[in-house]
Each structure stands twice: as structure tokens, then as C-alpha cells.
Design an enzyme around this catalytic site. Structure first.
Site, PDB file in Angstrom:
ATOM      1  N   SER A 758       0.813  -1.215   0.000  1.00 43.29           N
ATOM      2  CA  SER A 758       0.000   0.000   0.000  1.00 43.29           C
ATOM      3  C   SER A 758       0.844   1.262   0.000  1.00 43.29           C
ATOM      4  O   SER A 758       0.392   2.314  -0.463  1.00 43.29           O
ATOM      5  CB  SER A 758      -0.917   0.002   1.224  1.00 43.29           C
ATOM      6  OG  SER A 758      -0.137  -0.076   2.423  1.00 43.29           O
ATOM      7  N   THR A 780      -3.361  -8.593   2.388  1.00 48.88           N
ATOM      8  CA  THR A 780      -2.844  -8.400   1.040  1.00 48.88           C
ATOM      9  C   THR A 780      -2.285  -7.000   0.814  1.00 48.88           C
ATOM     10  O   THR A 780      -1.429  -6.819  -0.055  1.00 48.88           O
ATOM     11  CB  THR A 780      -3.949  -8.686   0.011  1.00 48.88           C
ATOM     12  OG1 THR A 780      -5.097  -7.875   0.314  1.00 48.88           O
ATOM     13  CG2 THR A 780      -4.346 -10.146   0.058  1.00 48.88           C
ATOM     14  N   CYS A 781      -2.756  -6.011   1.572  1.00 48.74           N
ATOM     15  CA  CYS A 781      -2.219  -4.654   1.367  1.00 48.74           C
ATOM     16  C   CYS A 781      -0.775  -4.553   1.840  1.00 48.74           C
ATOM     17  O   CYS A 781      -0.017  -3.709   1.363  1.00 48.74           O
ATOM     18  CB  CYS A 781      -3.083  -3.629   2.084  1.00 48.74           C
ATOM     19  SG  CYS A 781      -3.221  -3.910   3.850  1.00 48.74           S
ATOM     20  N   PHE A 782      -0.389  -5.400   2.788  1.00 42.46           N
ATOM     21  CA  PHE A 782       0.985  -5.379   3.319  1.00 42.46           C
ATOM     22  C   PHE A 782       1.799  -6.585   2.861  1.00 42.46           C
ATOM     23  O   PHE A 782       2.921  -6.776   3.347  1.00 42.46           O
ATOM     24  CB  PHE A 782       0.956  -5.331   4.852  1.00 42.46           C
ATOM     25  CG  PHE A 782       0.121  -4.220   5.413  1.00 42.46           C
ATOM     26  CD1 PHE A 782       0.381  -2.908   5.070  1.00 42.46           C
ATOM     27  CD2 PHE A 782      -0.949  -4.483   6.263  1.00 42.46           C
ATOM     28  CE1 PHE A 782      -0.397  -1.877   5.586  1.00 42.46           C
ATOM     29  CE2 PHE A 782      -1.726  -3.469   6.782  1.00 42.46           C
ATOM     30  CZ  PHE A 782      -1.459  -2.162   6.440  1.00 42.46           C
TER      31      PHE A 782
END
Length: 814
Positions: A758, A780-782
Site C-alpha cells: 500500500s 494483502t495490502c501489506f
């Protein structure tokens, strides 16, 4: 018994030596009985196994003679019961017995092999002639299992008329002072495996042994000597001292008074001097050293001649920790010829190679070290399908349960599994392209900026109708520059906050739907089922097909602009059309091999004799129609002078003319997000990497570019298990794991070090979280997976697979 004269004799042909002496050989009778639990190599059913017996020269490694059994059809437990007579030179030959699966289409499949040394085989009629041999692999790539049951023994001179041919010209007779004895006549606690010739007057001339010494025979009939009263004479340890064994079975002593350790056995300061442990201790891990009484009682068991019951070394009144072993662990079945196993005083199993007179902790049947006694991790040697280690490597388990590896070639140890460097197991390495990286950075800097208003675009879709919902939202936008704003994806019924992970998930799921051939917009190419091309008949499947191609172009432009990847691969001409490059004949080779071969023949030969015209036949809904490549092409013959024009016209029709409207709609949608002129900095191969990334996963590169949080580190036992599980996964399972954690199954051009999260570049991350009852979860963003501290490899692998198969939906920040 069938006489040797009634059977054909294979093997070595003896030569006549100077002086009329015939070269000495022996006649070996080999019976191939059966195979048990063989490996399945034929995907269509059971195997058709047969056995090839090869006599090999030890010095030159050349084949002397070969014979094979009949083929048994459709079975993994074949039974041959075939007997062969082979003339051999025991000191110069060996037998290589190989099991194959007959294959009528390709070469026969390898099912395993057994190498048989001939220098210590028994004569026919002795016990232990029939044995089970564990089938072994011949290379690191071979995967075998099962046993081979065979009987072998030298034919005695009384039963073999031909033996006189192979024996020296002087009759072989026992001297007057020698006699033949059966081993049961030798009054000792252990018996050799075959009949031996011993001197009758040997006992009379032998000097008596010193007091306290005892003479014994090992399993191979060799004599060794034991100080039987050593344990009785050993002085007790002083107060505060303790005797222990280290992991290698060596004895050391702990002084609890001073909290020190030493190798030498301590003595009483006010008592008589006691010799040190070095001067008194017998070599450890040799043959059995139990007392004479116990040896005699054990020799009277019903064990076969030549097989001694497993016993322990001295050090405790009874066999230590024998109850902790299963009958399978104590079984000598499958050991190579000349090998036996024993239990050390520490309770650990070791193995004796009587041929080389060496001992080892390594089981020659499996290549793994025997488990440590009284260790909570003794059963943690992992069983999986990774294949054998490279030659010279050994896998062991540390006292804390972690697996480490020993390279006996360089004499070093390491935590990392050497199979991570094997491209056949871990996947091909990712090539690094500095040129592509510079081009991509230049391309990103030239992209138009995102609009300030709105600062984000919200796309709300349902997972079940993701294609229809996404088409409706994106197609209704009249100002395409809005699609350059930050994406904010929401899935119906989920509360995930999109900081990059949900957007990657959206592109991944939408790609699978957009390029699904069942919708009729794209179709698989002629050579495989993986690369896609535009369906020339898409208009018959969908009246709005041009609007959908424009929508797909917009989605592809959004993916490139926002640094995401599509889950698809296209034919090479598709990428060339995106950058307006001419399609050549070689581009057809990877798409339609039949067309390519035909056109290539025309290019290299005179096509006049084929009577071709500038027309092609095209099938439309089952009806063959003729298409003219040029106006009036039906009346223009293909000659040696105009064949180049004909080839180029066929390529133009095959890839461009039939799909012009669809390709123009796709490029129109893409151009609304990113100008097509900016793509010309790349070639067609780089366009594929820009859109789709790399499909194959290199586990070694993945592991090297991973960050650990919490209490985890690269050598933590749970992390070792995690990467071993990833290494054991199939390519599809690895892709699912990558998609589970990062939102996409594709790898960036230059590998895992260029994964984005992100807030820019974000390495794959593993963090300790939860309890062993929890399943792994992902952010999933990290690019992060939360991995509970499981207590076994099997538990970790099972729960990880369950999480991959059953995971769907988001909650929290992703």
C-alpha cells in the site's frame, strides 16, 4: 533341484591361462522371485514390470552380460519366479538388478535397482539365501519405492558339473589338516551366515587369551576380542559426578560441584590411581559387547543363522530405550549385504558396514540419521515428496527439532535445504533485467498525473457477478481520466478497507472472467491451452462484443497505470499489434505449428507444383468458405516470385484482418488511460511482462526476499517448516499461496524484491500470530501472512492448504 547342465549359463566366459590352467570362476544361481509395492509410473493404470540382470566389471564398469525376465502385465506386485545361472568372478564382478516398466510408446520407465556384491554370498542351501532388497534410485531425479525379493547362492561343486571348467586345473580339495564344519558346530554365541573351512588343529596351537578377555564372532564370521570384565572393574564415580553421552554417542563427565565438564573419567583423590577413560574405554559402536552369558543366551534364540538379535552396548542393566522403538525400526529388512544394526548404550540405533569395517548413524536404506533417544523431536524427520538430496548431502535433526544439512563434499553444515537451489524443485531463477528496469522507471515518470478531483474512484462489485458489475461501472464513466484516480474496491457483504490488497484481488478475479473462453471474447491458441488470442467470431457470441473489448482495454490500461498485473498470457502477435510492429513468420511458430511448417516450406521451396492461389479456406460454423487474401486472389497463382507476398498475406489474415474491429476497440479503451505511443519504449517481450508479469515462481528468490516479524526469523523451526511446505507444493499451490497473501499470483519482472504494497515497495512478510488452533490469515495490502506457531510440520502444511482452499473475502485493512 534342476541340474546346472539343463539350464543355459550366462555371464563371464573363462579364459585359458598359461600352463593349461582355466581361469577361476564361480557359478551363481539367481532366482528373481517377486517385486512388492512398486512405484506407479503409468498414469493410465498399473505398470508392466520386468527385471534386467546385468553382470558388470568392477574396474571398467562395462557390461559383461545381460539377461532379463518376462514382462508381467498391469501389476505393482509382480511375481516372476525365474531362475538364472551366471558364471562370475566374485572379486571382479558385481550384479546390477534393475526393475523397469515396459512402455511401448517411449523408453521404458525406471522403477528401481539393486546392486549385489558377489564376494560374500553364501552357497546354495545355506540359510538366508532369499532376501528382500530395498529398491534404490540411480539418480537424484529418480523416484522409486518398494522391494525386490530374490534368492541367490553359489552352486556347490557336487551339483555343478560345469564347475570344473571354471575352477583351477588342480583339483580343489581340502588339506589333510582341514575339515569342513557347519557353523552350528562352532560353539560360540554368534554364527556366520555361510559354511566356512576352518583349520582342525587351530585350537590346539592357539595361545590362551589373557585373563578377562573373550573371543567372539561377528555376523560375517570374523573374529574379534572383548574385555568382558571391564564393567565389573570400573571404579565408581566420585560424589557429585555424573556420566553422560553427547549427541554423537561420546561419553563425557559432569562435575556438579564445580559446574564443569571433561572427557576423562574422574578418579578418587585419596584412593588408588584409576586409569583414565581414554586408556580403558573400548572403541564404541562396534559389534556387541555384552557379557558372555548374555551372548550365549541370545545365540540360542530362533533367529536365522547369520542374523543376530539386536542388542545394546554395556552401560545399563538392560537394553536402554528398546521399548521406544517400533518393530519396523529394529528390523534389518532391506539393509544392503554386509550391513547390520545395533542399539548403542545411549539407546540410539547405529549401523555397521562389515565390508568397510565402519559404523554410522545413517540408515543406508533411507539416507537419514537414526533418531536421538529420549528426545521430544526424535520423530520429527519430515517425510515428503521433495526427492533425494544432492549427492554427498545428509539431512539431520537438531536437538531443538530444527532440520539442518551436512555437505560431506565440502564438510560444512547449513540450515538451508540445498534443494532450494535445484531448479527442477524450486522453479527456474528469475532473470534480472537492468534495461527493463530503466525503461519502466522512464515510462512511469511520463504517465499523466491522477486527477485531484475525485481523489479516488469507488468500484463496488459482487464476487459472483464481478464481470457484469465491473463492466457496468467502468463503461458508464464518460471521463476516462477518472480511472487514473486511486482505486477503492468494495466487495458486497465484506468490510475490507482497500489499501492495495483488494485492488490486486479485483484485477486477479476480473482477469479470470474477462479472458474466460466460455464468454466467447477470447480463445486458446492452437498449440496449447494457456496463451490467449482474440476470437474472430466473438460477434456471434456477444452482440456487444466491441463494447466489452473497449472495457477490457480500459481495465488493461488501469492495471498498467496502477502497477497491477493481469492473470493471463496472450500470443506474441497480440503484443506486437499493441506497439504497431510488423508480425513475422517466426511469430506464428508458437501459435500454430502446422501453419508455420507449411508456410516455411513454401518460403524455402518452389510452391508452383502445389497449384496454390491467393485464397485460404476458413471454417465458419461448420461450413468451409474460401477467403481471398487480395482482390481477385482466387485467380492469382502462388509462384516462386510472389511467394513472399503470399506468406505475408496469410499472416495478415491469420492475425490482423479477422480481428481488426476487436483489436481496435481494445486499443481505444487502453489509449484512454495510457497513450499507446508511450508503450513503444518496450518491445513485445517487455509488454508481456508489463501486463502479465512472470507466471513461474522461483521459491529460492521468494525465500531470499522475505521479511520476518515478531519472534520469527529465517532459522526458526516454524519458518523452516513453512518454506519446506512451499517447496513441496505444486506450481498451482504456490500460485494460490502467493495470491492468498499478495492478491495476485504473478511475480513482477525482476522478482520478489519488487513486490509492492500500500505504501510502495513491500517485501513478502511472515509474522507470528495466534495459537496453534488458528488458521493462517493474510493482509494483502501489506503482503503479509500471519502464521501461528504450529507444533509440527504436518499440522502447518495441512492448515496452510486448508486456508488456501477455503479462503474468500476480506475483513479489516487489506
Amino acid at each position: 533341484m534342476v541340474g546346472a547342465a539343463s539350464q543355459r549359463i550366462y555371464g563371464y566366459m573363462p579364459r585359458n591361462l598359461p600352463g593349461g590352467v582355466v581361469e577361476y570362476t564361480k557359478l551363481l544361481k539367481l532366482k528373481v522371485i517377486a517385486g512388492h509395492n512398486l512405484a506407479r509410473k503409468d498414469i493410465f493404470g498399473a505398470s508392466d514390470p520386468y527385471v534386467k540382470v546385468e553382470l558388470v566389471d568392477l574396474q571398467s564398469s562395462t557390461s559383461v552380460d545381460v539377461v532379463q525376465t518376462k514382462v508381467k502385465r498391469r501389476t505393482l506386485n509382480p511375481r516372476w519366479d525365474e531362475t538364472f545361472l551366471l558364471r562370475v568372478k566374485p572379486d571382479e564382478h558385481k550384479l546390477v538388478i534393475t526393475v523397469f516398466d515396459e512402455n511401448r510408446l517411449t523408453r521404458d520407465d525406471f522403477l528401481g535397482m539393486v546392486e549385489l556384491n558377489l564376494d560374500n554370498l553364501p552357497y546354495e542351501g545355506a540359510e538366508e539365501c532369499c532376501k528382500y532388497y530395498l529398491l534404490k534410485a540411480r539418480s537424484t531425479r529418480s523416484r522409486v519405492k518398494g522391494h525386490l525379493e530374490i534368492c541367490h547362492g553359489y552352486v556347490s561343486r557336487d551339483e555343478s558339473p560345469q564347475e570344473a571348467v571354471a575352477a583351477p586345473s588342480v583339483p580343489l580339495q581340502e588339506p589333510d589338516d582341514w575339515e569342513v564344519l557347519n557353523t552350528r558346530d562352532v560353539g560360540r554365541e554368534e554364527l556366520p551366515a555361510e559354511i566356512q573351512i576352518v583349520a582342525a588343529n587351530e585350537e590346539e596351537e592357539r595361545t590362551p587369551l589373557p585373563s578377562g578377555w573373550e573371543e567372539r564372532l561377528d555376523n560375517n564370521g570374523r573374529t574379534y576380542y572383548v574385555a568382558a570384565n571391564e564393567e565389573e572393574e570400573r571404579t565408581p564415580l566420585p560424589s557429585g559426578w555424573e556420566e553422560r553421552l553427547d549427541n554423537n554417542g561420546r561419553t563425557y563427565y559432569v562435575d556438579h560441584n564445580t559446574r564443569t565438564t571433561q572427557w576423562d573419567r574422574p578418579t578418587f583423590s585419596n584412593g588408588p590411581d584409576t586409569p583414565s577413560a581414554d586408556s580403558r574405554q573400548q572403541p564404541r559402536f562396534q559389534v556387541d559387547e555384552s557379557s558372555g552369558d548374555r551372548s550365549r543366551s541370545n545365540s540360542q534364540t530362533n533367529s536365522p543363522v547369520g542374523r543376530r538379535p539386536v542388542q545394546s552396548l554395556p552401560g545399563s542393566p538392560q537394553s536402554p530405550n528398546r521399548g521406544s522403538f517400533t518393530p519396523q525400526q529394529l528390523s534389518e529388512e532391506g539393509l544392503p549385504p554386509g550391513w547390520t544394526l545395533q542399539v548403542a548404550s545411549s539407546g540410539r540405533i547405529f549401523f555397521i558396514n562389515h565390508t568397510t569395517k565402519t559404523t554410522t548413524w545413517i540408515d543406508p536404506r533411507t539416507g537419514s540419521a537414526s533418531p536421538l533417544p529420549n528426545s521430544p523431536v526424535q520423530n520429527r524427520i519430515i517425510k515428503d515428496d521433495l526427492g533425494p538430496l544432492p549427492p554427498g548431502w545428509e539431512e539431520r535433526v537438531h536437538t531443538d527439532g530444527r532440520t539442518f544439512f551436512i555437505d560431506h563434499n565440502t564438510k560444512i553444515t547449513q540450515w538451508e535445504d540445498p534443494r532450494f537451489s535445484d531448479q527442477r524443485i524450486a522453479g527456474p531463477p528469475i532473470p534480472y533485467s537492468r534495461d527493463y528496469k530503466r525503461k519502466y522507471e522512464f515510462f512511469k515518470n511520463t504517465l499523466p498525473k491522477a486527477p485531484h478531483q475525485p481523489n479516488k474512484i469507488e468500484i463496488r462489485v459482487s464476487r459472483k457477478c464481478i464481470l457484469e458489475d465491473s463492466f457496468r461501472v467502468i463503461s458508464q464513466i464518460t471521463k476516462p481520466e477518472v480511472l487514473r484516480a486511486k482505486l477503492w474496491i468494495e466487495f458486497d457483504g465484506e468490510v475490507g478497507l482497500d489499501y492495495g490488497g483488494l485492488a490486486r484481488e479485483w484485477f486477479y478475479l476480473l482477469s479470470k472472467e474477462m479472458f474466460n473462453p466460455y464468454y466467447g471474447l477470447f480463445e486458446y491458441s492452437a498449440t496449447d491451452n494457456y496463451t490467449l488470442q482474440i476470437n474472430a467470431l466473438s460477434g456471434l457470441c456477444n452482440e456487444q462484443h466491441l463494447l466489452y473489448f473497449k472495457f477490457i482495454g480500459r481495465v488493461a490500461g488501469m492495471a498498467v497505470y496502477h502497477g497491477k498485473l493481469l492473470d493471463a498470457f496472450f500470443i506474441r502477435p497480440f503484443y506486437k499489434m499493441m506497439i504497431r510492429k510488423t508480425i513475422e513468420l517466426r511469430d506464428m511458430e508458437s501459435v500454430d505449428m502446422e501453419y508455420y511448417n507449411s508456410l516455411n516450406w513454401i518460403k524455402e521451396n518452389d510452391p508452383s507444383e502445389l497449384e496454390l492461389t491467393f485464397c485460404v479456406d476458413e471454417e465458419l460454423l461448420g461450413v468451409m468458405k474460401q477467403r481471398e487474401l487480395i482482390p481477385g486472389g482466387a485467380n492469382v497463382s502462388v509462384t516462386n516470385e510472389n511467394k513472399d507476398k503470399y506468406i505475408q498475406s496469410v499472416i495478415q489474415w491469420r492475425f490482423v484482418s479477422r480481428v481488426t474491429s476487436q483489436m481496435n476497440a481494445f486499443l481505444e479503451g487502453f489509449n484512454e488511460i495510457i497513450s499507446l505511443e508511450k508503450l513503444k519504449v518496450f518491445d513485445e517481450n517487455e509488454i508481456e511482462l508489463l501486463l502479465c508479469g512472470i507466471g513461474q515462481i522461483d521459491v529460492n528468490d521468494w525465500k531470499q526476499n522475505t521479511f520476518y516479524k515478531g519472534e520469527y526469523h529465517a532459522n526458526h523451526i516454524v519458518i523452516q517448516w513453512f518454506w519446506r511446505a512451499v517447496l513441496s507444493f505444486t506450481g498451482e499451490q504456490r500460485a494460490r499461496l502467493l495470491q492468498f497473501v499478495t492478491g495476485t499470483s504473478r511475480v513482477p519482472m525482476n522478482g520478489f524484491k519488487e513486490l509492492y504494497g500500500s505504501n510502495g515497495p513491500q517485501l513478502f512478510t511472515i509474522e507470528k500470530w495466534g495459537e496453534k488452533c488458528n488458521f493462517p490469515r493474510a493482509h494483502t495490502c501489506f503482503n503479509r501472512i500471519d502464521l501461528p506457531p504450529y507444533e509440527s510440520y504436518e499440522e502447518l502444511r495441512d492448515k496452510l492448504l486448508i486456508a488456501l482452499e477455503g479462503a474468500e473475502g476480506f475483513a479489516g485493512v487489506d
